[in-house]
Design a protein around this motif. Structure first.
Motif, PDB file in Angstrom:
ATOM      1  N   ILE A   1     -23.476  14.408 -15.676  1.00 58.42           N
ATOM      2  CA  ILE A   1     -23.779  15.798 -15.371  1.00 58.42           C
ATOM      3  C   ILE A   1     -23.449  16.635 -16.595  1.00 58.42           C
ATOM      4  CG2 ILE A   1     -23.207  17.788 -13.937  1.00 58.42           C
ATOM      5  CD1 ILE A   1     -22.544  15.850 -11.680  1.00 58.42           C
TER       6      ILE A   1
ATOM      7  N   ALA B   1     -28.591  16.808 -14.254  1.00 57.95           N
ATOM      8  CA  ALA B   1     -28.183  15.418 -14.104  1.00 57.95           C
ATOM      9  C   ALA B   1     -29.006  14.652 -15.136  1.00 57.95           C
ATOM     10  CB  ALA B   1     -28.475  14.903 -12.703  1.00 57.95           C
TER      11      ALA B   1
ATOM     12  N   ASN C   1     -25.961  22.278 -15.212  1.00 64.95           N
ATOM     13  CA  ASN C   1     -26.795  22.146 -14.020  1.00 64.95           C
ATOM     14  C   ASN C   1     -27.833  21.036 -14.152  1.00 64.95           C
ATOM     15  OD1 ASN C   1     -25.566  24.190 -12.521  1.00 64.95           O
ATOM     16  ND2 ASN C   1     -26.764  25.759 -13.551  1.00 64.95           N
TER      17      ASN C   1
ATOM     18  N   ASP D   1     -32.878  19.054 -12.903  1.00 64.57           N
ATOM     19  CA  ASP D   1     -32.184  20.301 -12.612  1.00 64.57           C
ATOM     20  C   ASP D   1     -31.586  20.177 -11.221  1.00 64.57           C
ATOM     21  OD1 ASP D   1     -31.632  22.980 -11.629  1.00 64.57           O
ATOM     22  OD2 ASP D   1     -32.743  23.694 -13.373  1.00 64.57           O
ATOM     23  N   ILE D   2     -30.251  20.310 -11.120  1.00 67.46           N
ATOM     24  CA  ILE D   2     -29.561  20.174  -9.838  1.00 67.46           C
ATOM     25  C   ILE D   2     -28.929  21.492  -9.406  1.00 67.46           C
ATOM     26  CG2 ILE D   2     -29.198  17.683 -10.075  1.00 67.46           C
ATOM     27  CD1 ILE D   2     -26.294  18.312 -10.956  1.00 67.46           C
ATOM     28  N   THR D   3     -29.474  22.606  -9.913  1.00 67.30           N
ATOM     29  CA  THR D   3     -28.961  23.920  -9.540  1.00 67.30           C
ATOM     30  C   THR D   3     -28.946  24.074  -8.025  1.00 67.30           C
ATOM     31  OG1 THR D   3     -29.802  24.848 -11.604  1.00 67.30           O
ATOM     32  CG2 THR D   3     -29.270  26.406  -9.851  1.00 67.30           C
TER      33      THR D   3
ATOM     34  N   PRO E   1     -33.416  18.897  -6.056  1.00 66.83           N
ATOM     35  CA  PRO E   1     -33.401  18.595  -7.495  1.00 66.83           C
ATOM     36  C   PRO E   1     -34.832  18.400  -7.994  1.00 66.83           C
ATOM     37  CG  PRO E   1     -32.628  16.704  -6.240  1.00 66.83           C
ATOM     38  CD  PRO E   1     -32.822  17.826  -5.262  1.00 66.83           C
TER      39      PRO E   1
ATOM     40  N   SER F   1     -18.793  16.298  -9.536  1.00 65.48           N
ATOM     41  CA  SER F   1     -18.555  17.608 -10.135  1.00 65.48           C
ATOM     42  C   SER F   1     -18.234  18.574  -9.006  1.00 65.48           C
ATOM     43  CB  SER F   1     -19.786  18.085 -10.908  1.00 65.48           C
ATOM     44  OG  SER F   1     -19.566  19.375 -11.437  1.00 65.48           O
TER      45      SER F   1
ATOM     46  N   PRO G   1     -28.840  21.726  -5.013  1.00 62.05           N
ATOM     47  CA  PRO G   1     -28.672  20.318  -4.650  1.00 62.05           C
ATOM     48  C   PRO G   1     -29.626  19.827  -3.560  1.00 62.05           C
ATOM     49  CG  PRO G   1     -26.540  21.391  -4.813  1.00 62.05           C
ATOM     50  CD  PRO G   1     -27.584  22.473  -4.895  1.00 62.05           C
TER      51      PRO G   1
ATOM     52  N   MET H   1     -28.091  13.614  -4.046  1.00 57.34           N
ATOM     53  CA  MET H   1     -27.078  14.653  -4.129  1.00 57.34           C
ATOM     54  C   MET H   1     -26.240  14.544  -2.855  1.00 57.34           C
ATOM     55  SD  MET H   1     -28.229  15.869  -6.937  1.00 57.34           S
ATOM     56  CE  MET H   1     -27.160  17.256  -7.127  1.00 57.34           C
TER      57      MET H   1
ATOM     58  N   VAL I   1     -25.759   7.822 -14.883  1.00 51.84           N
ATOM     59  CA  VAL I   1     -26.009   9.247 -14.677  1.00 51.84           C
ATOM     60  C   VAL I   1     -24.794  10.027 -15.170  1.00 51.84           C
ATOM     61  CG1 VAL I   1     -25.134   9.228 -12.291  1.00 51.84           C
ATOM     62  CG2 VAL I   1     -26.733  11.010 -13.008  1.00 51.84           C
TER      63      VAL I   1
ATOM     64  N   VAL J   1     -23.267  12.993  -7.563  1.00 53.10           N
ATOM     65  CA  VAL J   1     -24.625  12.606  -7.926  1.00 53.10           C
ATOM     66  C   VAL J   1     -24.620  11.081  -8.014  1.00 53.10           C
ATOM     67  CG1 VAL J   1     -26.455  12.799  -9.634  1.00 53.10           C
ATOM     68  CG2 VAL J   1     -24.976  14.759  -9.189  1.00 53.10           C
TER      69      VAL J   1
END
Length: 81
Positions: free
Chosen positions: A45, A50, A48, A63-65, A70, A3, A67, A19, A43, A8
């Motif tokens: 996306i 994964a 935000n 939550d991967i806001t 996470p 993304s 990186p 990440m 996985v 990811v």
């Protein structure tokens, strides 16, 4: 899953999510990771998050806001249903 400038990646041994910054494609860099419990199969996306499928047990939503850090935002267990 990619993304923008972020990939990811899941691994099965050890079971984890990584990440990876693709800002410099010639030199990708792991910026953060999260240890998973179970065997990850796939996985995706979603915004935000994964979304990781773990074996036949369910989904983990991370939550991967940020990186670099996470974190587990929620779970859905198929076994409990």
């Amino acid at each position: 899953v990619v993304s923008g400038e972020l990939a990811v990646v899941i691994t099965q041994s050890p079971s984890s999510l990584h990440m990876v910054s693709l800002a410099n494609p010639a030199a990708p860099v792991v910026t953060g990771s999260y240890a998973l419990s179970g065997t990850p199969n796939d996985v995706a996306i979603a915004g935000n998050l994964a979304v990781v499928s773990l074996g036949f047990s369910g989904l983990w939503l991370l939550d991967i806001t940020n990186p670099a850090a996470p974190f587990l935002a929620g779970m859905f267990s198929i076994v409990d249903r």
